[in-house]
Scaffold this motif. Structure first.
Motif, mmCIF file in Angstrom:
data_model
loop_
_atom_site.group_PDB
_atom_site.id
_atom_site.type_symbol
_atom_site.label_atom_id
_atom_site.label_comp_id
_atom_site.label_asym_id
_atom_site.label_seq_id
_atom_site.Cartn_x
_atom_site.Cartn_y
_atom_site.Cartn_z
ATOM 1 N N SER A 1 -8.349 -57.003 -58.838
ATOM 2 C CA SER A 1 -7.808 -56.522 -60.107
ATOM 3 C C SER A 1 -6.331 -56.194 -59.956
ATOM 4 C CB SER A 1 -8.577 -55.290 -60.586
ATOM 5 O OG SER A 1 -9.910 -55.613 -60.896
ATOM 6 N N GLU A 2 -5.958 -55.621 -58.821
ATOM 7 C CA GLU A 2 -4.551 -55.319 -58.557
ATOM 8 C C GLU A 2 -3.744 -56.604 -58.395
ATOM 9 O OE1 GLU A 2 -0.795 -53.839 -57.473
ATOM 10 O OE2 GLU A 2 -2.403 -53.174 -58.788
ATOM 11 N N ILE A 3 -4.320 -57.604 -57.767
ATOM 12 C CA ILE A 3 -3.611 -58.877 -57.602
ATOM 13 C C ILE A 3 -3.381 -59.529 -58.965
ATOM 14 C CG2 ILE A 3 -3.791 -61.195 -56.619
ATOM 15 C CD1 ILE A 3 -5.329 -59.796 -54.257
ATOM 16 N N LEU A 4 -4.380 -59.505 -59.836
ATOM 17 C CA LEU A 4 -4.203 -60.028 -61.196
ATOM 18 C C LEU A 4 -3.138 -59.218 -61.948
ATOM 19 C CD1 LEU A 4 -7.900 -60.697 -62.224
ATOM 20 C CD2 LEU A 4 -6.100 -62.426 -62.083
ATOM 21 N N ARG A 5 -3.178 -57.894 -61.813
ATOM 22 C CA ARG A 5 -2.184 -57.039 -62.471
ATOM 23 C C ARG A 5 -0.776 -57.386 -62.003
ATOM 24 N NH1 ARG A 5 0.974 -52.434 -62.221
ATOM 25 N NH2 ARG A 5 1.005 -52.723 -59.962
ATOM 26 N N SER A 6 -0.633 -57.621 -60.711
ATOM 27 C CA SER A 6 0.679 -57.962 -60.158
ATOM 28 C C SER A 6 1.174 -59.303 -60.688
ATOM 29 C CB SER A 6 0.607 -57.999 -58.633
ATOM 30 O OG SER A 6 0.268 -56.731 -58.112
ATOM 31 N N LEU B 1 4.573 -60.070 -62.733
ATOM 32 C CA LEU B 1 5.540 -61.091 -62.325
ATOM 33 C C LEU B 1 5.826 -62.070 -63.459
ATOM 34 C CD1 LEU B 1 4.191 -61.831 -58.744
ATOM 35 C CD2 LEU B 1 6.438 -60.880 -59.286
ATOM 36 N N GLN B 2 4.787 -62.523 -64.119
ATOM 37 C CA GLN B 2 4.973 -63.507 -65.176
ATOM 38 C C GLN B 2 5.696 -62.893 -66.378
ATOM 39 O OE1 GLN B 2 1.067 -65.240 -65.797
ATOM 40 N NE2 GLN B 2 1.267 -66.547 -64.006
ATOM 41 N N LEU B 3 5.371 -61.661 -66.706
ATOM 42 C CA LEU B 3 6.019 -61.007 -67.833
ATOM 43 C C LEU B 3 7.480 -60.701 -67.537
ATOM 44 C CD1 LEU B 3 4.674 -58.424 -70.252
ATOM 45 C CD2 LEU B 3 6.650 -57.748 -68.886
ATOM 46 N N THR B 4 7.756 -60.197 -66.338
ATOM 47 C CA THR B 4 9.140 -59.848 -66.007
ATOM 48 C C THR B 4 10.013 -61.094 -65.879
ATOM 49 O OG1 THR B 4 8.573 -59.695 -63.644
ATOM 50 C CG2 THR B 4 8.505 -57.669 -64.921
ATOM 51 N N ASP B 5 9.440 -62.201 -65.431
ATOM 52 C CA ASP B 5 10.178 -63.464 -65.420
ATOM 53 C C ASP B 5 10.560 -63.881 -66.837
ATOM 54 O OD1 ASP B 5 9.983 -63.650 -62.696
ATOM 55 O OD2 ASP B 5 8.669 -65.409 -62.672
ATOM 56 N N LYS B 6 9.633 -63.719 -67.755
ATOM 57 C CA LYS B 6 9.831 -64.189 -69.131
ATOM 58 C C LYS B 6 10.829 -63.336 -69.905
ATOM 59 C CE LYS B 6 7.234 -65.333 -73.345
ATOM 60 N NZ LYS B 6 5.884 -65.412 -73.959
ATOM 61 N N TYR B 7 10.768 -62.015 -69.732
ATOM 62 C CA TYR B 7 11.571 -61.113 -70.569
ATOM 63 C C TYR B 7 12.712 -60.419 -69.831
ATOM 64 C CZ TYR B 7 7.906 -61.609 -74.082
ATOM 65 O OH TYR B 7 7.018 -62.117 -75.009
ATOM 66 N N GLY B 8 12.802 -60.568 -68.522
ATOM 67 C CA GLY B 8 13.875 -59.914 -67.783
ATOM 68 C C GLY B 8 13.772 -58.406 -67.776
ATOM 69 N N VAL B 9 12.550 -57.892 -67.731
ATOM 70 C CA VAL B 9 12.305 -56.446 -67.695
ATOM 71 C C VAL B 9 11.657 -56.089 -66.357
ATOM 72 C CG1 VAL B 9 12.103 -56.231 -70.203
ATOM 73 C CG2 VAL B 9 10.069 -56.792 -68.841
ATOM 74 N N SER B 10 11.311 -54.812 -66.211
ATOM 75 C CA SER B 10 10.553 -54.347 -65.050
ATOM 76 C C SER B 10 9.323 -53.608 -65.558
ATOM 77 C CB SER B 10 11.392 -53.404 -64.185
ATOM 78 O OG SER B 10 12.572 -54.034 -63.742
ATOM 79 N N THR C 1 -0.132 -51.732 -66.935
ATOM 80 C CA THR C 1 -1.098 -52.779 -67.237
ATOM 81 C C THR C 1 -0.659 -53.463 -68.521
ATOM 82 O OG1 THR C 1 -2.539 -51.222 -68.415
ATOM 83 C CG2 THR C 1 -3.053 -51.646 -66.093
ATOM 84 N N GLU C 2 -1.204 -54.626 -68.770
ATOM 85 C CA GLU C 2 -0.799 -55.440 -69.915
ATOM 86 C C GLU C 2 -0.902 -54.640 -71.214
ATOM 87 O OE1 GLU C 2 -1.705 -59.859 -71.813
ATOM 88 O OE2 GLU C 2 -3.010 -59.008 -70.277
ATOM 89 N N GLY C 3 0.166 -54.675 -72.006
ATOM 90 C CA GLY C 3 0.208 -53.958 -73.270
ATOM 91 C C GLY C 3 0.962 -52.646 -73.200
ATOM 92 N N LEU D 1 12.441 -47.434 -72.270
ATOM 93 C CA LEU D 1 11.111 -48.046 -72.330
ATOM 94 C C LEU D 1 10.915 -48.769 -73.650
ATOM 95 C CD1 LEU D 1 9.076 -45.004 -70.954
ATOM 96 C CD2 LEU D 1 9.700 -47.076 -69.698
ATOM 97 N N VAL D 2 10.328 -49.958 -73.580
ATOM 98 C CA VAL D 2 10.080 -50.756 -74.779
ATOM 99 C C VAL D 2 8.689 -51.356 -74.702
ATOM 100 C CG1 VAL D 2 11.103 -52.852 -73.782
ATOM 101 C CG2 VAL D 2 11.012 -52.575 -76.259
ATOM 102 N N ARG D 3 8.068 -51.484 -75.873
ATOM 103 C CA ARG D 3 6.778 -52.167 -75.938
ATOM 104 C C ARG D 3 7.014 -53.555 -76.494
ATOM 105 N NH1 ARG D 3 2.066 -49.770 -75.366
ATOM 106 N NH2 ARG D 3 2.957 -47.722 -75.891
ATOM 107 N N LEU D 4 6.621 -54.562 -75.760
ATOM 108 C CA LEU D 4 6.851 -55.942 -76.164
ATOM 109 C C LEU D 4 5.770 -56.396 -77.128
ATOM 110 C CD1 LEU D 4 7.779 -57.456 -72.685
ATOM 111 C CD2 LEU D 4 9.341 -56.701 -74.488
ATOM 112 N N GLY D 5 6.189 -57.152 -78.123
ATOM 113 C CA GLY D 5 5.234 -57.717 -79.068
ATOM 114 C C GLY D 5 4.699 -59.038 -78.561
#
Length: 210
Positions: free
Chosen positions: A148-153, A157-166, A172-174, A205-209
């Motif tokens: 579960s931690e590996i999936l979370r990571s 990674l995929q989200l931060t690549d896409k949006y340039g955030v941390s 967790t997602e959302g 802090l921002v919540r992505l849509g």
């Protein structure tokens, strides 16, 4: 030599339960989780491989290929797979490298002699479609992994690549993510018109849509 984040994942050719694999070619345009287990017909590994098989749809949803490894031969892997399905309720549905000559194990520094010179530790490498190592985790043989931690990571990674955030602690997602301190206030407002919370100038802090 220890592999470091950002390095090109070493290519190799090795036998597996799905035939001979040329790693970079097999990877294609996918992400990858390459993980080693100490030995076939061992209890912790049996539970892990069953769990990885159970998560097949989760891997596919993230464009991730999974591939296991131990220093046992193909025939041993294949015999063991029936035990995994019988005890865990999921048939192994991914290739397992048969690294009997330890070629891949040595290439990826999966054998730690002071732990056990004859088997691999529980290494995990997350590799992106550019063949770069993005995450590595090493567990001792006695400790089963938390997939579960590996999936979370991978989600991070995929989200931060896409949006340039941390992503912050325990993200967790959302959940909210962190805007880069490198962005000026005006640039942040332009990039995130939905608005964001400023706790400190360096912590926004921002919540992505969707």
């Amino acid at each position: 030599m220890t592999l470091q984040l950002g390095q090109l994942a070493p290519d190799f050719e090795q036998e597996s339960t799905h035939g001979k694999i040329r790693f970079h070619e097999w990877l294609g345009n996918s992400w990858c989780v390459l993980f080693s287990h100490p030995k076939d017909f061992t209890p912790v590994c049996t539970t892990e491989l069953g769990e990885v098989a159970r998560l097949r749809k989760q891997w596919e949803a993230r464009n991730v290929k999974v591939i296991g490894l131990s220093v046992d031969p193909v025939e041993s892997h294949q015999e063991w797979e029936s035990d995994i399905e019988a005890t865990q309720g999921h048939a192994v549905n991914f290739p397992m490298l048969a690294d009997a000559d330890q070629k891949v194990s040595q290439l990826y520094n999966m054998i730690h002699p002071e732990c056990d010179p004859t088997v691999t530790v529980r290494s995990v490498f997350v590799i992106d479609p550019a063949r770069r190592i993005r995450l590595s985790i090493t567990y001792p043989p006695s400790t089963g992994r938390n997939f579960s931690e590996i999936l979370r990571s991978i989600d991070s990674l995929q989200l931060t690549d896409k949006y340039g955030v941390s992503t912050p602690v325990n993200w967790t997602e959302g959940n909210e993510v962190i805007i880069s301190p490198k962005l000026t206030e005006d640039a942040a407002k332009a990039k995130f018109p939905q608005g964001f919370r400023t706790l400190r100038p360096y912590l926004r802090l921002v919540r992505l849509g969707d």
